[in-house]
Structures are given as C-alpha cells and as structure tokens.
Design an enzyme around this catalytic site. Structure first.
Site, PDB file in Angstrom:
ATOM      1  N   ASP A 161      -4.208   3.836   2.710  1.00 38.71           N
ATOM      2  CA  ASP A 161      -5.638   3.533   2.861  1.00 38.71           C
ATOM      3  C   ASP A 161      -5.873   2.071   3.255  1.00 38.71           C
ATOM      4  OD1 ASP A 161      -5.128   2.177   0.531  1.00 38.71           O
ATOM      5  OD2 ASP A 161      -6.689   3.166  -0.661  1.00 38.71           O
ATOM      6  N   HIS A 170      -3.648 -17.200  -4.584  1.00 44.26           N
ATOM      7  CA  HIS A 170      -4.522 -16.445  -3.672  1.00 44.26           C
ATOM      8  C   HIS A 170      -5.724 -17.253  -3.196  1.00 44.26           C
ATOM      9  CE1 HIS A 170      -6.218 -16.193  -7.613  1.00 44.26           C
ATOM     10  NE2 HIS A 170      -7.364 -15.804  -7.102  1.00 44.26           N
ATOM     11  N   ASP A 171      -5.903 -18.457  -3.743  1.00 37.72           N
ATOM     12  CA  ASP A 171      -7.034 -19.309  -3.333  1.00 37.72           C
ATOM     13  C   ASP A 171      -6.601 -20.468  -2.440  1.00 37.72           C
ATOM     14  OD1 ASP A 171      -8.799 -17.843  -4.959  1.00 37.72           O
ATOM     15  OD2 ASP A 171      -8.391 -19.121  -6.691  1.00 37.72           O
ATOM     16  N   GLU A 189      -6.851 -21.344 -16.112  1.00 41.85           N
ATOM     17  CA  GLU A 189      -7.201 -21.973 -14.833  1.00 41.85           C
ATOM     18  C   GLU A 189      -8.342 -22.950 -15.105  1.00 41.85           C
ATOM     19  OE1 GLU A 189      -8.704 -20.912 -10.313  1.00 41.85           O
ATOM     20  OE2 GLU A 189      -9.702 -20.051 -12.050  1.00 41.85           O
ATOM     21  N   ASP A 205      -1.763  -1.263  -3.751  1.00 40.21           N
ATOM     22  CA  ASP A 205      -2.069  -0.498  -4.971  1.00 40.21           C
ATOM     23  C   ASP A 205      -0.928  -0.574  -5.978  1.00 40.21           C
ATOM     24  OD1 ASP A 205      -0.187   1.333  -3.919  1.00 40.21           O
ATOM     25  OD2 ASP A 205      -1.765   2.301  -2.739  1.00 40.21           O
ATOM     26  N   ASP A 254      -9.206 -16.938 -15.848  1.00 40.47           N
ATOM     27  CA  ASP A 254      -9.961 -17.410 -14.689  1.00 40.47           C
ATOM     28  C   ASP A 254     -11.007 -18.467 -15.100  1.00 40.47           C
ATOM     29  OD1 ASP A 254     -10.491 -16.633 -11.774  1.00 40.47           O
ATOM     30  OD2 ASP A 254     -12.503 -16.484 -12.600  1.00 40.47           O
ATOM     31  N   ASP A 267      -4.916 -10.767 -15.490  1.00 37.33           N
ATOM     32  CA  ASP A 267      -5.965 -11.750 -15.241  1.00 37.33           C
ATOM     33  C   ASP A 267      -7.128 -11.480 -16.194  1.00 37.33           C
ATOM     34  OD1 ASP A 267      -7.496 -13.736 -13.662  1.00 37.33           O
ATOM     35  OD2 ASP A 267      -6.056 -13.232 -12.082  1.00 37.33           O
ATOM     36  N   ASP A 321       0.850  -1.197   0.000  1.00 32.45           N
ATOM     37  CA  ASP A 321       0.000   0.000   0.000  1.00 32.45           C
ATOM     38  C   ASP A 321       0.882   1.242   0.000  1.00 32.45           C
ATOM     39  OD1 ASP A 321      -1.936   1.925   0.404  1.00 32.45           O
ATOM     40  OD2 ASP A 321      -2.133   1.504   2.557  1.00 32.45           O
TER      41      ASP A 321
END
Ligand code: NOJ
Length: 557
Positions: free
Chosen positions: A25, A329-330, A256, A29, A199, A98, A21
C-alpha cells in the site's frame, strides 16, 4: 558513575512509515519491520526506538495521536505489534516506544469531548482561553508557522497548539489528565516494552498566565519559548511520572528537549533526581542555523560544533547522561549536511560515525544512516509531504519570498530528507514497496542500498557494525572522560578518552583536504594499536590526515 545497560547500548531508530512496506500500500508497516529484524540483529544494535505507531489521522505522521492504546490501521494490528515485540525480544533487541504527550490529535476522544462545552468534564484536558481584544489570547507562534492558537466556534474560545492546529496541547496542570497518561504508560510497559522516547517532553509545563512573548521586531507572532520550555513544574511532573510509573520497571527513557542546556540536563538526568535517563539536546543541530532560525541556513562551523559537543561531554560527565545523534526523522542526512555526499560519501560517512560513536553517551543510528543515505532534491514542492515544510513554504511565498530560494533551504533542512523510503535494494522504489510509496524514493537507491552494503565488506554498514562491537568490548567508550585537542582548528576534530590506565585518541579530518597536525603530547601514538579507521593503509606515526580520515587509537598501561 554507575554502570547501566542503557549507557552501554546502541539504539536504532525506525520511522515506520518509511522503513518497509509488506502489503504494497506504499506505507511502511509492522510486518515490514519484522521482516528486517535479522538485518538489524546483524548490525548489532541493542535497542529500537520506534516512532509512533498509534492510531492517528497523520497530520504530522503519527505525532498526532487519536488513540494511545491502538495501533494505526495502516501499520497493522495489535497482534502484529505483539508479534514484533516478541521477535525483537527473541533476538535480544529491546523496544522503546514513542511517548507523545505534550499534545494529542484533535481527533482524540478527549478533545472531541473537550471542545463540546466550557463545563465539560474533559474541558480541562486541554488549554482553552478567551480571546484578547478580538484576537488570540497571546502572541505565541506555532513551531509549524502561524499563531499557536486556534479559535473554536462551538464555545467561542481558543485552544493552544504549539505544533499544528490538529495537535492541541494537553493541560498537564490537570491531575486527572496526568493520571490517564501514567495509566497509558503502564499499559505499554505491562505489555513488555523497554522504555519511552518522550516527544518534546520539556514543553509540558507552561507558565500558567501564558504571557505575551517579547516581540521587539513587531512580527505577527513571537516565540514564547521562555514560557513553555523547561517550565515551572517540569521537574515536578517528571518526578511524579517516575514515581508513579517508571520506578516500577527496568526501563530506558530519553527526553526530547529542545532548548535544553547542560545545566538543565543535569537536573533532568542526574541519578539522584529520578526523572529521565538521558536527553536529546539540539544545540549541535542548530550550528547551521542563522539568526532567522532553522530555515536561515548558514555554513556549518566546525569550531563552534566542537565547542558545543565538548561542553556537553564535560558538563555531563559523572553528573548526568546524554544521547549522541546526528540524525533522526526531523533532521537532514548528516553525510549531506556535514560530510560530502559525492565522491567521498562512504569515507565521510564513516568519519562522522567514528567522531560520534567514540564519545560518551548513548549513540542513536537513524534508519539509512548505516548506508550513508543522502538528502533528496525533489523538483517540485508538490512532492514534499511534511507539514512543517509545507506550512513554511506557504507562509514564505505569501510574504513574497522567491519559491526557488525557499526550495534551496528545503533541500538543506527539510525533514523529508530523512523520510524518503529506506533503500533496501536496487529494484524499483529501492525495494521498499511493491506499490506507490507515500513519498518518492531518493533516485540514488540503485547506488545506495542495503543489499549492496551487505555484499561489500568495506561498506558503511560493516563499519557501523564494527563501531558497535568495539563499544561492547571497551568500557572506556561509555565511561571514560573526555578531552578535546585542537579546539580552534577549522578542519581537525581530535579528542582523547581516558579511563583508568586506558586511553583512546580519535583523529578526524572534517574536510576534503589533507591536514597535518603535531604530536599530541599526552598520547604516544607509536605505542598504540588502531581500534578502527576508515583508511586502508594507515601509517601510525604520521600525523597526516587524509581527506575525511578518521582513526581511533587505543593504548593500555
Ligand atoms: C518532535 C517530533 O520528533 C516531530 O517529528 C514532531 O513533529 C514534533 N515533536 C511534534 O510532535
């Protein structure tokens, strides 16, 4: 087997929300990513796969896109994104974006229009059906729990959503929709990106009659996998996409594909097929799932894992191409899942890295894997953010399951294990943000962080750096054949790679106990050099593997 840059590359995945970040916030980013590119250059990776940065209401953290050609405000601007791409290319790093086109967000303009009336020109961009006997059109279950259908008052019909109800499935049967997608892909490729990670791309072709799924146990909903995974027109759609878009660019694509088998993967990735370059398969990620699915956790069975990964090595060799991954990330963190995240964290993380990176395929490193980041145990469900986890929790509580039991499965399998902020240093929130992070940091950031790793020549970071460098020097790693040894050994993972007159022997101990094995006849270890090892002092001629040891030997001639 033809040589290709993407077969010789190592990919690093960034999950932007949790990476860095820059503006306090609490959300990662694009400027944050730019500030860490030198770190990634130092690691030595070739390609970055960036999880979605498009405009999104974030029901599923960006996997619900409301505008495919805009950058999410929280992440920055298009100018920031362009600067990031330039900075990556300046460092010789490629960018894979992605592509999430099985579904969009319900806030996408197409869906906003589509739901207005039955004869709207955008109606057929999505999958609408009448109810059946006052109920959903069929019994399919959403991947995120509950029915895969949502009733829409305005037109008194249901729309299909294989994921959350804010992720309506796009209708690939409609050629106009397909054209829009292809144009959007060209928009990004013309901006200079180097490829796409697609995806759940093997879900885009559904059996048009959308039949009820078999439901022998009479559950409220049933998986309709056989009607939308690898569906009837999937190869036609991918070939069309390739013809219309990808064939005009030197790009890299990875599809994927849950539920894909090696036979199908050969069809998706065969070089004469013109579909995608490689797949993400899931078989090895399901080894610790019981008959009840992902949340029904069973112990990891190494013999089963070996047989699955070996099948993929053998069946794709010379015919297709695979990716190699432990994490994304899964998925929960591999060092907690298959290694040992206590006393042997560093050693077992290095062992797992060796095991994977010496195989055939394109390796992927997920942010923090190079630091040996671990799973997290938040004490309350309120600290969890992932829609899959939260929906499952609510459903199981309603069914009467004990919250403590559900939490145990979340600790092992929840996706937020991978989504806690990247641990950059020992300051508050691991240096990820000056504000309040959108999800709490793993409290072990004081112990496990990038700053520490960079100051320690024996760190997991430098071990990955070495693995990447070795791959660049030895064609045998991307192109050699594969042979498994000790298939039935419950703790030893041993294999050889062969390419012309070169050989590599990889010996891994996937346990905390010493293992003694016999000589491997086809490989004369006494003549070999050590390519890489997580042992400081290694006696070459001894087939005694220390706890969590990994050693790769190399012979030529
Ligand atoms: C797979 C993605 O990796 C996951 O994060 C997402 O929730 C689903 N597809 C739906 O887009």
């Amino acid at each position: 087997m033809t040589k290709k840059w993407w077969k010789e590359s190592v990919v690093y995945q960034i999950y932007p929300r949790s990476f860095m970040d820059s503006n306090g916030d609490g959300v990662g980013d694009i400027k944050g990513i730019i500030s860490k590119l030198d770190y990634l250059k130092k690691l030595g990776i070739d390609v970055i796969w960036l999880s979605p940065v498009y405009e999104s209401p974030n029901d599923d953290n960006g996997y619900d896109i409301s505008d495919y050609k805009k950058i999410m405000d929280e992440f920055g601007t298009m100018a920031d994104w362009e600067e990031m791409l330039g900075e990556m290319h300046n460092r010789g790093i490629k960018l894979v974006m992605d592509l999430v086109v099985n579904h969009s967000s319900d806030e996408h303009g197409w869906f906003v229009e589509s739901r207005k009336s039955k004869d709207h020109p955008y109606r057929d961009y999505y999958i609408w059906r009448e109810g059946k006997d006052g109920k959903e059109p069929n019994n399919w279950e959403s991947v995120f729990s509950g029915s895969a259908w949502e009733y829409d008052e305005a037109t008194e019909e249901y729309f299909l959503h294989l994921f959350s109800k804010k992720q309506p499935d796009l209708n690939w049967e409609n050629p106009k929709l397909r054209r829009e997608i292809y144009d959007m892909m060209k928009f990004w490729l013309d901006k200079g990106i180097d490829g796409f990670r697609m995806d759940v791309i093997n879900f885009i072709s559904k059996v048009p009659t959308l039949p009820d799924a078999p439901n022998p146990e009479g559950k409220p909903y049933a998986s309709g996998h056989e009607y939308f995974m690898n569906g009837p027109r999937i190869h036609e759609f991918l070939q069309e996409m390739n013809q219309e878009v990808l064939s005009h660019y030197d790009s890299m694509t990875v599809g994927e594909m849950p539920g894909v088998t090696p036979e199908e993967a050969v069809l998706y990735t065969g070089e004469d097929r013109n579909e995608v370059n490689m797949v993400f398969q899931f078989e090895h990620m399901d080894v610790d799932s019981g008959p009840g699915g992902k949340w029904d956790v069973i112990p990891f069975d190494l013999v089963k894992l070996k047989s699955i990964l070996t099948k993929w090595q053998m069946e794709l060799h010379g015919k297709g191409w695979n990716s190699l991954y432990w994490n994304n990330h899964d998925q929960p963190r591999i060092v907690s899942r298959l290694g040992q995240d206590g006393e042997y964290r560093v050693k077992s993380a290095k062992m797992l890295a060796t095991l994977l990176h010496m195989m055939q395929g394109t390796p992927y490193i997920y942010q923090g894997e190079e630091l040996g980041m671990t799973n997290v145990r938040f004490s309350s469900i309120d600290e969890y953010k992932d829609i899959e986890t939260l929906n499952m929790y609510r459903e199981k509580v309603a069914q009467g399951m004990k919250p403590e039991e559900i939490m145990e499965s979340i600790y092992v399998k929840g996706r937020d294990n991978a989504r806690t902020p990247m641990q950059w240093d020992g300051t508050e929130h691991g240096g990820f943000t000056d504000g309040e992070p959108w999800i709490a940091s793993n409290p072990n950031y004081r112990e496990i962080n990038a700053e520490k790793a960079l100051n320690d020549p024996e760190s997991i970071f430098y071990y990955y750096q070495k693995l990447i460098a070795i791959r660049k020097k030895h064609d045998i790693i991307p192109y050699g054949s594969f042979e498994l040894h000790y298939a039935d050994h419950p703790s030893v993972y041993a294999y050889t790679r062969t390419h012309g007159d070169e050989k590599i022997l990889v010996l891994c101990n996937v346990s905390g106990e010493e293992q003694v094995i016999d000589n491997i006849a086809s490989f004369d270890i006494t003549q070999a050099e050590i390519l890489i090892s997580n042992e400081e002092l290694h006696e070459k001629d001894a087939f005694t593997l220390n706890p969590w040891e990994a050693t790769a030997y190399y012979i030529k001639g």
